[in-house]
Design a protein around this motif. Structure first.
Motif, PDB file in Angstrom:
ATOM      1  N   HIS A  45       0.808  -1.224   0.000  1.00 37.65           N
ATOM      2  CA  HIS A  45       0.000   0.000   0.000  1.00 37.65           C
ATOM      3  C   HIS A  45       0.841   1.274   0.000  1.00 37.65           C
ATOM      4  O   HIS A  45       0.285   2.371  -0.017  1.00 37.65           O
ATOM      5  CB  HIS A  45      -0.919  -0.001   1.227  1.00 37.65           C
ATOM      6  N   ALA A  46       2.162   1.142   0.023  1.00 35.48           N
ATOM      7  CA  ALA A  46       3.042   2.316   0.052  1.00 35.48           C
ATOM      8  C   ALA A  46       3.412   2.737  -1.362  1.00 35.48           C
ATOM      9  O   ALA A  46       3.733   1.905  -2.214  1.00 35.48           O
ATOM     10  CB  ALA A  46       4.296   2.011   0.856  1.00 35.48           C
ATOM     11  N   ARG A  47       3.387   4.047  -1.616  1.00 39.76           N
ATOM     12  CA  ARG A  47       3.712   4.569  -2.950  1.00 39.76           C
ATOM     13  C   ARG A  47       5.230   4.697  -3.080  1.00 39.76           C
ATOM     14  O   ARG A  47       5.800   5.772  -2.867  1.00 39.76           O
ATOM     15  CB  ARG A  47       3.006   5.906  -3.165  1.00 39.76           C
ATOM     16  N   THR A  48       5.856   3.590  -3.429  1.00 34.53           N
ATOM     17  CA  THR A  48       7.313   3.516  -3.488  1.00 34.53           C
ATOM     18  C   THR A  48       7.848   3.218  -4.881  1.00 34.53           C
ATOM     19  O   THR A  48       9.053   3.324  -5.112  1.00 34.53           O
ATOM     20  CB  THR A  48       7.822   2.426  -2.535  1.00 34.53           C
ATOM     21  N   ARG A  49       6.985   2.836  -5.822  1.00 30.21           N
ATOM     22  CA  ARG A  49       7.446   2.352  -7.131  1.00 30.21           C
ATOM     23  C   ARG A  49       7.251   3.394  -8.220  1.00 30.21           C
ATOM     24  O   ARG A  49       6.214   4.076  -8.255  1.00 30.21           O
ATOM     25  CB  ARG A  49       6.689   1.079  -7.525  1.00 30.21           C
ATOM     26  N   PRO A 208       3.075  -1.219  -5.036  1.00 28.09           N
ATOM     27  CA  PRO A 208       3.343  -2.501  -5.699  1.00 28.09           C
ATOM     28  C   PRO A 208       2.083  -3.213  -6.178  1.00 28.09           C
ATOM     29  O   PRO A 208       2.172  -4.156  -6.968  1.00 28.09           O
ATOM     30  CB  PRO A 208       4.040  -3.308  -4.596  1.00 28.09           C
ATOM     31  N   SER A 209       0.917  -2.760  -5.724  1.00 29.06           N
ATOM     32  CA  SER A 209      -0.347  -3.389  -6.127  1.00 29.06           C
ATOM     33  C   SER A 209      -0.920  -2.802  -7.411  1.00 29.06           C
ATOM     34  O   SER A 209      -1.939  -3.299  -7.914  1.00 29.06           O
ATOM     35  CB  SER A 209      -1.384  -3.234  -5.004  1.00 29.06           C
ATOM     36  N   ALA A 210      -0.315  -1.753  -7.956  1.00 30.14           N
ATOM     37  CA  ALA A 210      -0.836  -1.107  -9.166  1.00 30.14           C
ATOM     38  C   ALA A 210      -0.745  -2.057 -10.356  1.00 30.14           C
ATOM     39  O   ALA A 210       0.057  -2.996 -10.378  1.00 30.14           O
ATOM     40  CB  ALA A 210      -0.064   0.175  -9.447  1.00 30.14           C
ATOM     41  N   GLU A 211      -1.570  -1.779 -11.369  1.00 28.89           N
ATOM     42  CA  GLU A 211      -1.567  -2.570 -12.587  1.00 28.89           C
ATOM     43  C   GLU A 211      -1.695  -1.657 -13.800  1.00 28.89           C
ATOM     44  O   GLU A 211      -2.374  -0.628 -13.753  1.00 28.89           O
ATOM     45  CB  GLU A 211      -2.724  -3.582 -12.601  1.00 28.89           C
ATOM     46  N   LEU A 212      -1.027  -2.045 -14.887  1.00 25.53           N
ATOM     47  CA  LEU A 212      -1.124  -1.351 -16.166  1.00 25.53           C
ATOM     48  C   LEU A 212      -1.808  -2.271 -17.159  1.00 25.53           C
ATOM     49  O   LEU A 212      -1.396  -3.419 -17.335  1.00 25.53           O
ATOM     50  CB  LEU A 212       0.266  -0.971 -16.675  1.00 25.53           C
ATOM     51  N   ALA A 213      -2.849  -1.767 -17.830  1.00 25.77           N
ATOM     52  CA  ALA A 213      -3.604  -2.596 -18.774  1.00 25.77           C
ATOM     53  C   ALA A 213      -4.330  -1.701 -19.771  1.00 25.77           C
ATOM     54  O   ALA A 213      -4.507  -0.498 -19.537  1.00 25.77           O
ATOM     55  CB  ALA A 213      -4.611  -3.462 -18.018  1.00 25.77           C
TER      56      ALA A 213
END
Length: 318
Positions: A45-49, A208-213
């Motif tokens: 849940h941390a905005r690290t990427r 880390p839970s984000a997704e690109l589609a």
């Protein structure tokens, strides 16, 4: 110290059917943020990427439908034979990166090594890299050819590479990158992704839970979805899309058969390293029962340090 690889070969007009690549990208979506062995246990849940997404298309037991377009590419196979003077080229993996809005570069690095009997499935990655940089395991190293292909030209997004060794300034492949590939030895040559645009937003961070589609609304847009919110949306050709191909290479079939019979155990690794440490007059020894000990790792990395290439740009992961 690792070997210094020959300069890579530039290939042009690599893919005849770019629509097939788009179909492959769409069919294997969604893509997840780059994390990997260097960032285990990250807070989901941390905005690290940064917006750097990845996926294996061919690796171990996974084989994405349509990925033979890259895996079995005849130009890659023939170019690898010429580059290495090899009769045997065995394609083993295909990997894709999609990036946007990264104001700094990627890490300047050499690719992670594999050895007969030792790879990431049974050996810590830090130890594999120490084995590479020690120069003690060349006879067991699995030589690999690498090709990096780019789909379109974007703002920035060049590749810095050090064909003359890390102590010399890098060269850069940037501009006119669309449908080109660099093929060479990325295990013996430092390389680094340069800053990737658009640059008007800096480097947005995602979890880390984000997704690109693909959005799937007929516009051709792709979107970064993070915890139910659209963080970024743009046409596919605005993303830096690169596809990495790797193949094991052997001078002859006889060499391949002999090499595959040599298999390093962890005890073998310890014996080779300990003998070298003794010749150096160091008191440190490899204890295979404490490979998770930070002090052992630090001690070995101090004995066999990785080079820091001249002219590298700041890494977004620093």
């Amino acid at each position: 110290m690792i070997r210094c690889a020959d300069p890579p070969v530039l290939l042009t007009d690599v893919i005849d059917d770019l629509a097939a690549v788009v179909a492959l990208l769409e069919g294997d979506a969604p893509y997840t943020p780059l994390g990997g062995w260097y960032n285990p246990g990250a807070d989901p849940h941390a905005r690290t990427r940064p917006m750097w997404f990845q996926h294996d298309w061919v690796h171990d037991t996974y084989h994405a439908e349509g990925s033979d377009l890259f895996l079995l590419h005849p130009t890659y196979i023939e170019a690898a034979k010429v580059f290495y003077g090899a009769e045997v080229v065995e394609p083993v993996s295909v990997y894709v990166n999609l990036m946007a809005c990264i104001a700094d570069g990627g890490p300047a690095h050499t690719d992670n090594p594999r050895f007969h009997g030792r790879d990431r499935t049974n050996t810590p990655m830090w130890l594999l890299r120490t084995m590479l940089w020690s120069g003690l395991f060349t006879e067991w190293e699995i030589r690999q050819a690498t090709a990096i292909w780019w789909m379109t030209d974007v703002e920035g997004g060049g590749l810095l590479y050090w064909p003359h060794g890390p102590e010399r300034p890098p060269e850069e492949h940037v501009g006119s990158m669309a449908n080109t590939a660099l093929l060479g030895d990325n295990h013996g040559m430092f390389h680094q992704v340069g800053p990737v645009g658009p640059f008007d937003r800096g480097t947005p961070r995602i979890t880390p839970s984000a997704e690109l589609a693909p959005v799937g609304d007929g516009t051709g847009d792709w979107a970064v979805l993070d915890h139910g919110e659209v963080e970024y949306r743009a046409p596919l050709d605005a993303f830096r899309v690169s596809v990495l191909w790797k193949a094991d290479v052997y001078a002859t079939e006889t060499e391949r058969e002999a090499a595959t019979r040599r298999s390093l155990s962890m005890a073998d690794v310890a014996e080779v390293v300990d003998a070298n440490l003794a010749r150096r007059g160091a008191t440190l020894r490899v204890d295979v029962d404490r490979l998770d000990d930070p002090a052992l790792r630090a001690g070995l990395e101090a004995q066999y340090p990785e080079a820091i290439p001249v002219g590298a740009v700041r890494s977004v992961f620093d």
